[in-house]
Design a protein around this motif. Structure first.
Motif, PDB file in Angstrom:
ATOM      1  N   VAL A   5      22.357 -35.846  11.451  1.00 12.16           N
ATOM      2  CA  VAL A   5      21.298 -35.690  10.010  1.00 12.16           C
ATOM      3  C   VAL A   5      20.876 -36.881   9.230  1.00 12.16           C
ATOM      4  N   VAL A   6      19.484 -37.500   9.498  1.00 14.52           N
ATOM      5  CA  VAL A   6      19.265 -38.513   8.427  1.00 14.52           C
ATOM      6  C   VAL A   6      18.492 -38.493   7.598  1.00 14.52           C
ATOM      7  N   GLY A   7      18.827 -38.317   6.078  1.00 16.51           N
ATOM      8  CA  GLY A   7      18.209 -37.533   4.669  1.00 16.51           C
ATOM      9  C   GLY A   7      18.735 -36.706   4.729  1.00 16.51           C
ATOM     10  N   ALA A  34      26.124 -40.971  -4.001  1.00 11.08           N
ATOM     11  CA  ALA A  34      25.554 -39.474  -5.135  1.00 11.08           C
ATOM     12  C   ALA A  34      25.733 -38.343  -4.383  1.00 11.08           C
ATOM     13  N   LYS A  35      24.686 -38.509  -3.930  1.00 15.57           N
ATOM     14  CA  LYS A  35      24.863 -37.199  -2.721  1.00 15.57           C
ATOM     15  C   LYS A  35      25.696 -36.941  -1.615  1.00 15.57           C
ATOM     16  N   VAL A  36      25.484 -38.260  -0.806  1.00 22.42           N
ATOM     17  CA  VAL A  36      26.688 -38.367  -0.446  1.00 22.42           C
ATOM     18  C   VAL A  36      28.373 -37.705  -0.928  1.00 22.42           C
ATOM     19  N   ARG A  98      10.021 -45.079   8.873  1.00 21.27           N
ATOM     20  CA  ARG A  98       9.890 -46.390   9.675  1.00 21.27           C
ATOM     21  C   ARG A  98      11.353 -46.725   9.712  1.00 21.27           C
ATOM     22  N   GLN A  99      11.648 -47.088   8.227  1.00 18.57           N
ATOM     23  CA  GLN A  99      12.816 -47.788   7.869  1.00 18.57           C
ATOM     24  C   GLN A  99      13.834 -47.103   8.547  1.00 18.57           C
ATOM     25  N   VAL A 100      13.828 -45.457   8.809  1.00 13.02           N
ATOM     26  CA  VAL A 100      15.277 -45.644   9.669  1.00 13.02           C
ATOM     27  C   VAL A 100      15.120 -45.165  11.044  1.00 13.02           C
ATOM     28  N   PRO A 154       9.333 -29.917  14.048  1.00 15.10           N
ATOM     29  CA  PRO A 154       9.083 -29.805  12.931  1.00 15.10           C
ATOM     30  C   PRO A 154       9.688 -28.284  12.317  1.00 15.10           C
ATOM     31  N   GLU A 155      10.434 -28.421  10.704  1.00 17.54           N
ATOM     32  CA  GLU A 155      10.743 -27.809  10.634  1.00 17.54           C
ATOM     33  C   GLU A 155      10.535 -26.736   9.470  1.00 17.54           C
ATOM     34  N   PHE A 156      10.237 -25.436   9.576  1.00 21.21           N
ATOM     35  CA  PHE A 156       9.453 -24.734   8.842  1.00 21.21           C
ATOM     36  C   PHE A 156      10.482 -23.429   7.695  1.00 21.21           C
ATOM     37  N   GLY A 277       5.202 -27.294  -4.972  1.00 18.65           N
ATOM     38  CA  GLY A 277       5.968 -27.395  -3.968  1.00 18.65           C
ATOM     39  C   GLY A 277       6.070 -28.965  -3.399  1.00 18.65           C
ATOM     40  N   SER A 278       6.942 -29.372  -2.210  1.00 19.61           N
ATOM     41  CA  SER A 278       7.287 -30.663  -1.775  1.00 19.61           C
ATOM     42  C   SER A 278       6.042 -31.223  -0.675  1.00 19.61           C
ATOM     43  N   CYS A 279       5.610 -29.548   0.120  1.00 18.30           N
ATOM     44  CA  CYS A 279       4.924 -29.174   1.354  1.00 18.30           C
ATOM     45  C   CYS A 279       3.459 -29.385   1.644  1.00 18.30           C
ATOM     46  N   LYS A 282       0.899 -32.142  -0.342  1.00 21.86           N
ATOM     47  CA  LYS A 282       0.684 -33.263   0.775  1.00 21.86           C
ATOM     48  C   LYS A 282       0.881 -33.215   1.775  1.00 21.86           C
ATOM     49  N   ASP A 283       0.766 -32.283   2.196  1.00 29.40           N
ATOM     50  CA  ASP A 283       0.135 -31.932   4.394  1.00 29.40           C
ATOM     51  C   ASP A 283      -1.104 -31.302   4.414  1.00 29.40           C
ATOM     52  N   VAL A 284      -1.604 -31.064   3.436  1.00 34.95           N
ATOM     53  CA  VAL A 284      -2.758 -30.585   3.536  1.00 34.95           C
ATOM     54  C   VAL A 284      -3.783 -31.591   3.174  1.00 34.95           C
ATOM     55  N   MET A 345      10.584 -28.402  -8.933  1.00 37.77           N
ATOM     56  CA  MET A 345       9.318 -28.554  -9.411  1.00 37.77           C
ATOM     57  C   MET A 345       8.356 -29.409  -9.200  1.00 37.77           C
ATOM     58  N   ARG A 346       8.102 -29.837  -7.549  1.00 35.12           N
ATOM     59  CA  ARG A 346       7.220 -31.014  -6.922  1.00 35.12           C
ATOM     60  C   ARG A 346       6.222 -30.592  -6.991  1.00 35.12           C
ATOM     61  N   GLU A 347       5.668 -30.815  -8.160  1.00 31.44           N
ATOM     62  CA  GLU A 347       3.482 -29.931  -7.522  1.00 31.44           C
ATOM     63  C   GLU A 347       3.505 -29.256  -7.940  1.00 31.44           C
TER      64      GLU A 347
HETATM   65  P1  NAD Z   1      13.877 -35.045  -0.151  1.00 31.51           P
HETATM   66  O1  NAD Z   1      13.621 -36.004  -0.462  1.00 31.51           O
HETATM   67  O2  NAD Z   1      14.182 -33.394  -0.555  1.00 31.51           O
HETATM   68  O3  NAD Z   1      14.994 -35.526   1.234  1.00 31.51           O
HETATM   69  C1  NAD Z   1      14.351 -36.366   1.512  1.00 31.51           C
HETATM   70  C2  NAD Z   1      16.157 -36.989   1.706  1.00 31.51           C
HETATM   71  O4  NAD Z   1      16.091 -38.819   2.634  1.00 31.51           O
HETATM   72  C3  NAD Z   1      16.169 -38.104   0.603  1.00 31.51           C
HETATM   73  O5  NAD Z   1      18.344 -37.986   0.324  1.00 31.51           O
HETATM   74  C4  NAD Z   1      16.743 -39.529   0.354  1.00 31.51           C
HETATM   75  O6  NAD Z   1      17.581 -39.945  -0.407  1.00 31.51           O
HETATM   76  C5  NAD Z   1      17.014 -39.546   1.857  1.00 31.51           C
HETATM   77  N1  NAD Z   1      16.377 -41.351   2.963  1.00 31.51           N
HETATM   78  C6  NAD Z   1      15.375 -41.898   2.587  1.00 31.51           C
HETATM   79  N2  NAD Z   1      15.160 -43.317   3.423  1.00 31.51           N
HETATM   80  C7  NAD Z   1      16.557 -42.777   3.658  1.00 31.51           C
HETATM   81  C8  NAD Z   1      17.167 -44.260   5.093  1.00 31.51           C
HETATM   82  N3  NAD Z   1      16.603 -45.123   4.700  1.00 31.51           N
HETATM   83  N4  NAD Z   1      18.470 -43.564   4.669  1.00 31.51           N
HETATM   84  C9  NAD Z   1      18.882 -42.504   5.088  1.00 31.51           C
HETATM   85  N5  NAD Z   1      19.107 -40.914   3.937  1.00 31.51           N
HETATM   86  C10 NAD Z   1      16.860 -41.523   3.419  1.00 31.51           C
HETATM   87  O7  NAD Z   1      12.693 -34.727   1.284  1.00 31.51           O
HETATM   88  P2  NAD Z   1      12.561 -32.249   2.093  1.00 31.51           P
HETATM   89  O8  NAD Z   1      12.088 -31.831   0.934  1.00 31.51           O
HETATM   90  O9  NAD Z   1      14.398 -32.684   3.049  1.00 31.51           O
HETATM   91  O10 NAD Z   1      11.832 -33.952   3.369  1.00 31.51           O
HETATM   92  C11 NAD Z   1      11.887 -33.346   4.380  1.00 31.51           C
HETATM   93  C12 NAD Z   1      10.637 -33.924   5.357  1.00 31.51           C
HETATM   94  O11 NAD Z   1      10.851 -32.771   5.350  1.00 31.51           O
HETATM   95  C13 NAD Z   1       9.662 -34.062   4.955  1.00 31.51           C
HETATM   96  O12 NAD Z   1       9.118 -34.631   5.645  1.00 31.51           O
HETATM   97  C14 NAD Z   1       8.498 -32.543   3.829  1.00 31.51           C
HETATM   98  O13 NAD Z   1       7.575 -32.536   4.183  1.00 31.51           O
HETATM   99  C15 NAD Z   1       9.822 -31.634   4.977  1.00 31.51           C
HETATM  100  N6  NAD Z   1       9.209 -30.330   5.224  1.00 31.51           N
HETATM  101  C16 NAD Z   1      10.289 -30.452   3.581  1.00 31.51           C
HETATM  102  C17 NAD Z   1      10.804 -28.643   3.619  1.00 31.51           C
HETATM  103  C18 NAD Z   1      11.530 -28.961   2.433  1.00 31.51           C
HETATM  104  O14 NAD Z   1      10.212 -26.855   2.185  1.00 31.51           O
HETATM  105  N7  NAD Z   1      11.423 -29.810   1.726  1.00 31.51           N
HETATM  106  C19 NAD Z   1       9.886 -27.214   4.687  1.00 31.51           C
HETATM  107  C20 NAD Z   1       9.839 -28.818   6.175  1.00 31.51           C
HETATM  108  C21 NAD Z   1       9.092 -29.060   5.594  1.00 31.51           C
END
Ligand code: NAD
Length: 447
Positions: A5-7, A34-36, A98-100, A154-156, A277-279, A282-284, A345-347
């Motif tokens: 799982v990347v990220g 730090a997260k790792v 793109r990077q991943v 997709p994640e819900f 929130g984080s979704c 930005k998604d809309v 606290m995003r948005e």
């Molecule tokens: P987040 O910002 O909390 O986490 C992203 C993680 O990816 C960070 O820990 C960052 O360090 C890591 N990362 C970035 N670039 C990397 C790389 N090159 N290699 C390894 N790690 C890397 O994001 P999130 O809230 O978990 O959201 C992730 C995705 O899931 C987004 O597209 C979001 O829209 C979607 N999503 C989020 C939620 C939610 O409730 N947060 C729900 C459904 C879908």
């Protein structure tokens, strides 16, 4: 199955921990060391009910964290990409995707067995097939379909209920380029028996996610527009109006026994100080921009965003009704996170509201059961006094603002009575009965 799982943000960490709990071997990858380290030490970097327990139970056995993406890809059957996909002001920012994709492609060059690369992040329709897939092919020198699979899942999950949502999903959507990809991803979810699985191409899977979030955001802005109209017309309480609307049997079905089913969708049909929130935001916005690029006017969703942008003003208007000048006014802010049970606290609507209080030199105390550390990053202003109890926050306050529907704030009326206090209470979430305190103002009641 072996899964990378990347990220390891909200989605990646919750997915990784839950998939390990379901019996898979999971390697969580993050570039943030730090997260790792924190994950390997069994300490979750984010607050989610139940996450710490599941993390502690699986770490070191079926779950490990690393910053080495190549090792993770070489040692797994599937990689799930769960990095952030922010909105850059104009469109979705795909730089992390793109990077991943490039890094996974580089790793695939040396991979012997078949591997399925899956996008779990929310990405606009077409991204998996037209952005991720070509980068993977370019960097691996291999062909998608024959030498590796590419999918979209997709994640819900909802923050605040993420573990529950992941462990007991309402649907699993699997998009992919071919049958083999679908079949590998079905294996990932095999331990989640009895759940409806929708299989499609990746573009459809991407669209399901945006459509779901856009619908919920639309319901909230609709309710807020109605609430603001009720307030403007006077002598109408939006709560009573929406209660009447909720009774429609298409929204809350009536069983033969006379009992009503109250679906969770009802909670999106209530007036408040706006979504965050984080979704949703930005998604809309990303869907609007993507739709406009496809020649669509996207009028409805643009209105959804505009209504939401202005909604925090409703709280401030009620404050200014009582205080022309808030300089030095002692204001207790209850709730900073964008919704209860999360530290995210995003948005959050609390951000523009607290920023205005700071700009106008109000005397601010703030309390959020878990978001204080996040808030300190956002409001780099030492004039906010953070408190750790309701009592400490409201002591001496002239005004109390409720900005997040934390259940602990239900104690507010009783607390004020016990402390013999009668500040103006402005309920940005309409979570308290309006006659529960001496001086009450709320969204959806006349100004
Ligand atoms: P987040 O910002 O909390 O986490 C992203 C993680 O990816 C960070 O820990 C960052 O360090 C890591 N990362 C970035 N670039 C990397 C790389 N090159 N290699 C390894 N790690 C890397 O994001 P999130 O809230 O978990 O959201 C992730 C995705 O899931 C987004 O597209 C979001 O829209 C979607 N999503 C989020 C939620 C939610 O409730 N947060 C729900 C459904 C879908």
């Amino acid at each position: 199955m072996k899964i990378a799982v990347v990220g390891t943000g909200y989605v990646g960490l919750v997915s990784g921990v839950c998939l390990a709990e379901k019996g898979h071997d999971v390697l969580c990858v993050d570039k943030d060391l730090a997260k790792v380290d924190s994950i390997n030490a069994g300490i979750s970097p984010i607050h989610e009910e139940g996450l710490d327990d599941l993390l502690k139970r699986n770490i070191g056995s079926r779950l490990k964290a690393t910053s080495d993406l190549k090792i993770a890809v070489l040692d797994s059957d599937v990689s799930l990409i769960a990095v952030g996909t922010p909105f850059d002001g104009n469109e979705i920012d795909l730089r992390y995707i793109r990077q991943v994709s490039a890094d996974i492609g580089d790793a695939l060059k040396d991979k012997e067995g078949y591997h399925v690369v899956t996008v779990k992040s929310t990405v606009v329709p077409g991204t998996t097939d037209t952005v991720v897939l070509p980068i993977l092919e370019e960097h691996s020198g291999k062909n998608a379909g024959t030498e590796f699979g590419v999918g979209m899942n997709p994640e819900f999950l909802r923050e605040g209920a993420a573990i529950q949502d992941f462990m007991y999903p309402d649907r699993i959507v699997i998009g992919g380029i071919d049958e083999r990809t679908h079949s590998v991803l079905s294996e990932v979810y095999a331990p989640f028996s009895g759940v409806d699985i929708i299989k499609s191409n990746s573009k459809t899977a991407e669209m399901v996610k945006y459509t779901s979030n856009s619908l919920l955001a639309t319901l909230i802005s609709f309710s807020n527009e109605i609430g603001n109209l009720c307030a403007a017309l006077g002598d109408i309480d939006a709560i009573e109006v929406m209660h009447g609307v909720h009774m429609d049997k298409r929204l809350s079905p009536l069983l033969n026994s006379g009992e009503r089913v109250v679906p969770a969708i009802i909670s999106y049909l209530e007036a408040g100080c706006g979504f965050g929130g984080s979704c949703f935001p930005k998604d809309v916005k990303a869907l609007i921009s993507h739709g406009e690029q496809a020649g669509q006017s996207m009028e409805l969703l643009r209105a959804v965003i505009n209504i939401n942008r202005d909604q925090p003003r409703q709280v401030l208007d009620r404050l200014y009704k009582h205080f022309k000048n808030i300089q030095g006014i002692r204001i207790a802010v209850l709730g900073l996170a964008f919704k209860p049970d999360t530290d995210d606290m995003r948005e959050s609507p609390a951000i523009p509201i607290v920023n205005e209080l700071i700009a106008k030199n109000a005397d601010i105390k703030a309390y959020d059961p878990v978001a204080e550390e996040e808030a300190k990053i956002i409001f780099s202003d030492d004039r906010i006094k953070y408190c750790s109890t309701l009592e400490e926050t409201v002591e001496n306050a002239e005004v109390v603002l409720i900005l997040t529907r934390w259940s602990t704030f239900e104690r507010l009326p009783e607390t004020l009575r016990q402390m013999k206090l009668s500040p103006l209470v402005i309920d940005g979430r309409r979570m308290l009965p309006k006659d529960c305190v001496e001086l009450y103002e709320g969204i959806g009641i006349s100004l």
